[in-house]
Design a protein around this motif. Structure first.
Motif, PDB file in Angstrom:
ATOM      1  N   SER A 138     -11.803  -1.085  -0.489  1.00  0.00           N
ATOM      2  CA  SER A 138     -10.824  -2.038  -0.313  1.00  0.00           C
ATOM      3  C   SER A 138      -9.439  -1.238   0.168  1.00  0.00           C
ATOM      4  N   ALA A 139      -9.530   0.085   0.646  1.00  0.00           N
ATOM      5  CA  ALA A 139      -8.321   0.749   1.387  1.00  0.00           C
ATOM      6  C   ALA A 139      -7.634   0.012   2.506  1.00  0.00           C
ATOM      7  N   GLU A 140      -8.661  -0.621   3.313  1.00  0.00           N
ATOM      8  CA  GLU A 140      -7.793  -1.253   4.499  1.00  0.00           C
ATOM      9  C   GLU A 140      -7.105  -2.514   4.291  1.00  0.00           C
ATOM     10  N   THR A 141      -7.339  -2.946   3.001  1.00  0.00           N
ATOM     11  CA  THR A 141      -6.702  -4.457   2.655  1.00  0.00           C
ATOM     12  C   THR A 141      -5.814  -4.193   1.726  1.00  0.00           C
ATOM     13  N   ASN A 142      -5.549  -2.939   1.252  1.00  0.00           N
ATOM     14  CA  ASN A 142      -4.598  -2.558   0.080  1.00  0.00           C
ATOM     15  C   ASN A 142      -2.943  -3.190   0.562  1.00  0.00           C
ATOM     16  N   LYS A 143      -2.751  -3.447   1.709  1.00  0.00           N
ATOM     17  CA  LYS A 143      -1.451  -3.600   2.080  1.00  0.00           C
ATOM     18  C   LYS A 143      -1.165  -5.199   1.570  1.00  0.00           C
ATOM     19  N   SER A 160      -3.870  10.029   9.871  1.00  0.00           N
ATOM     20  CA  SER A 160      -3.397   9.509   8.705  1.00  0.00           C
ATOM     21  C   SER A 160      -2.137   8.656   9.007  1.00  0.00           C
ATOM     22  N   ALA A 205       0.292   4.295   2.709  1.00  0.00           N
ATOM     23  CA  ALA A 205       0.602   3.775   4.223  1.00  0.00           C
ATOM     24  C   ALA A 205       2.226   3.293   4.403  1.00  0.00           C
ATOM     25  N   ARG A 264      -8.347  11.232   3.452  1.00  0.00           N
ATOM     26  CA  ARG A 264      -7.859  10.125   4.240  1.00  0.00           C
ATOM     27  C   ARG A 264      -6.207  10.373   4.406  1.00  0.00           C
ATOM     28  N   ASP A 309       1.042  -1.086   0.082  1.00  0.00           N
ATOM     29  CA  ASP A 309       0.010   0.096   0.062  1.00  0.00           C
ATOM     30  C   ASP A 309       0.957   1.198   0.114  1.00  0.00           C
TER      31      ASP A 309
END
Length: 494
Positions: free
Chosen positions: A170-175, A121, A44, A115, A41
């Motif tokens: 899907s932002a929280e699972t992009n890692k 952030s 992040a 975000r 990601d």
């Protein structure tokens, strides 16, 4: 009945045609990369290894940076700027979809930018968004961004990997499973081995030539050399074994391209920790460093000496190498004046890249000459990020900062250098509010001089880009204006 010569030749020609067609039709590529990313990601994490896989391939921003360093349209097909320089209005491409099938709209842009600049952030480059006052969705395909003050670098900032557009779904699972809008989709990650991406059949823009690309993690220089020679890897955009370059240059199977990067390679220093909080100690270290010896010994002559945190190819560059010329006797004198006539002991944490491990041995030997005895501690990349970058648990380290135009990091209150200079912060604030190019360059020159005089870090050299790949591959970048292995134009020659 024996076949006639005519029949034999026809068959041979047909077989040759099939072979040639098979070669011409090749659509897979395996790239060697030195470091495995901590995750995937780019919004992040600070590791360049993230962008080297996902930038322009999986994720896209409103703008993007081209191979020549120019700002180009990406998800935004066009934009306008108000007369007062405060309001950008972006028009998005119609019909763009994320890899999970959801449609990109203005709301995703609002979500992504809000975000990135939020109080909580985790964006490693949160400063890129500091000038933003408000982000609004005018309609499904129009976004209005209002700034607090004019920002000459705003469009450039929106082209960083840290500014790519992500979806709330899907932002929280992009890692672990990145979902973007790019021409490639994430296919798999064999931890410790490789990341694989595949062609996005529903891409909104021009389709890519490759059906599949694999990024193999090979940090060891000898292993990288062997993998290229064996054909297990087709390309190494940043080859970690400069000593082997003459061998590849003499081999017609390969193309060797030496380019430039944004990588200021530094002896990063913990300015908040004694004795490195003493200017005379930092000046002593600066005088003890023989840059050319490091370039010759660690990089086999490939690299440009620097005296501040700025790329020599930039128009605003100031030559400051002689601010603290190599002078071991002066270094010893400064240490004595600082209260360390017999020197002191410290640690040097070195991440995996060869410039760090090899350069660290040379730096340690040079500092030993003035009485500073360094304990070398090799660390893996994840350890470096946790211990050095996040926790500031270090004395000295060697790392290449490959983010473009990133001198502003020296103004960050919580940055791992732990450097604080009010005058420098004021220069950066003025730079952020300045749009005129000549005025911006003057401020950049002033900033370089301040951190050079303060000997914030040991400024070593600008990292060269050692590209080696199969001579039949075309479209890889010669230079690295951003941290990227952009595969959008890569193909096998027919």
């Amino acid at each position: 009945m024996k076949p006639s010569l005519k029949t034999f030749l026809a068959g041979a020609a047909f077989a040759l045609a099939l072979t040639t067609s098979a070669l011409a039709a090749r659509t897979d590529l395996t790239l060697g990369v030195a470091l495995e990313p901590p995750h995937l990601d780019p919004t992040a994490g600070a590791a360049a290894a993230i962008d080297e896989i996902v930038y322009a391939n999986i994720f896209e921003g409103l703008t993007r940076i081209g191979p020549d360093g120019s700002v180009r349209p990406a998800l935004a097909e066009s934009w306008t700027l108000s007369d007062d320089g405060l309001t950008y209005t972006f028009r998005l491409h119609d019909g763009v979809k994320f890899h999970d099938g959801t449609t990109l709209d203005a709301g995703d842009v609002v979500f992504s930018l809000d975000r990135a600049r939020a109080d909580d952030s985790t964006n490693a480059q949160k400063g890129l968004f500091a000038a933003i006052d408000e982000v609004e969705a005018v309609d499904d395909l129009t976004v209005r961004v209002t700034l607090k003050q004019p920002s000459g670098a705003f469009l450039w900032n929106m082209g960083w990997g840290d500014a790519v557009i992500v979806a709330p779904e899907s932002a929280e699972t992009n890692k672990e499973r990145p979902v973007g809008t790019g021409p490639f989709m994430f296919d798999g990650w064999a931890k410790g081995s490789a990341v694989t991406i595949v062609k996005n059949p529903d891409y909104w823009g021009d389709p890519v030539a490759l059906d599949k690309a694999t990024f193999r993690f090979i940090a060891d220089p000898a292993a990288a050399t062997a993998a290229l020679l064996a054909g297990d890897v087709h390309a190494f955009p940043n080859f970690p074994a400069p000593e082997a370059i003459p061998q590849f240059a003499a081999d017609p199977r390969f193309e060797v391209v030496i380019g430039s990067t944004e990588g200021e390679t530094i002896l990063a220093t913990n300015n908040g920790k004694p004795p490195f909080d003493d200017l005379k100690v930092r000046q002593a270290i600066a005088h003890a460093i023989d840059r050319q010896a490091i370039i010759d010994g660690a990089m086999f002559g490939l690299g440009t000496p620097i005296g501040s945190h700025f790329a020599p190819h930039h128009p605003a560059y100031v030559e400051l190498v002689e601010t603290y010329p190599y002078d071991p006797e002066r270094a010893k004198q400064l240490l004595a004046e600082a209260g360390y006539p017999d020197g002191f002991e410290a640690t040097l944490k070195l991440p995996p890249p060869s410039y760090a491990r090899r350069g660290g041995e040379i730096v340690a030997a040079q500092l030993r000459e003035i009485g500073i005895d360094l304990e070398i501690i090799p660390v893996e990349w994840a350890q470096w990020l946790d211990q050095v970058f996040k926790a500031k648990d270090y004395d000295l380290t060697i790392v290449s900062h490959t983010e473009p135009n990133d001198i502003g990091i020296y103004a960050r209150e919580d940055y791992y250098f732990d450097y604080h200079n009010k005058a420098f912060g004021e220069v950066m604030a003025e730079l952020d509010a300045t749009a005129d190019t000549d005025a911006r360059y003057a401020l950049m020159r002033k900033a370089q001089e301040i951190i050079a005089q303060d000997a914030v870090n040991g400024f070593l050299f600008q990292l060269a880009k050692h590209g080696i790949w199969d001579a039949r591959v075309e479209g890889l970048w010669a230079n690295a204006p951003v941290q990227a292995n952009d595969l959008t134009e890569v193909r096998w020659k027919e």
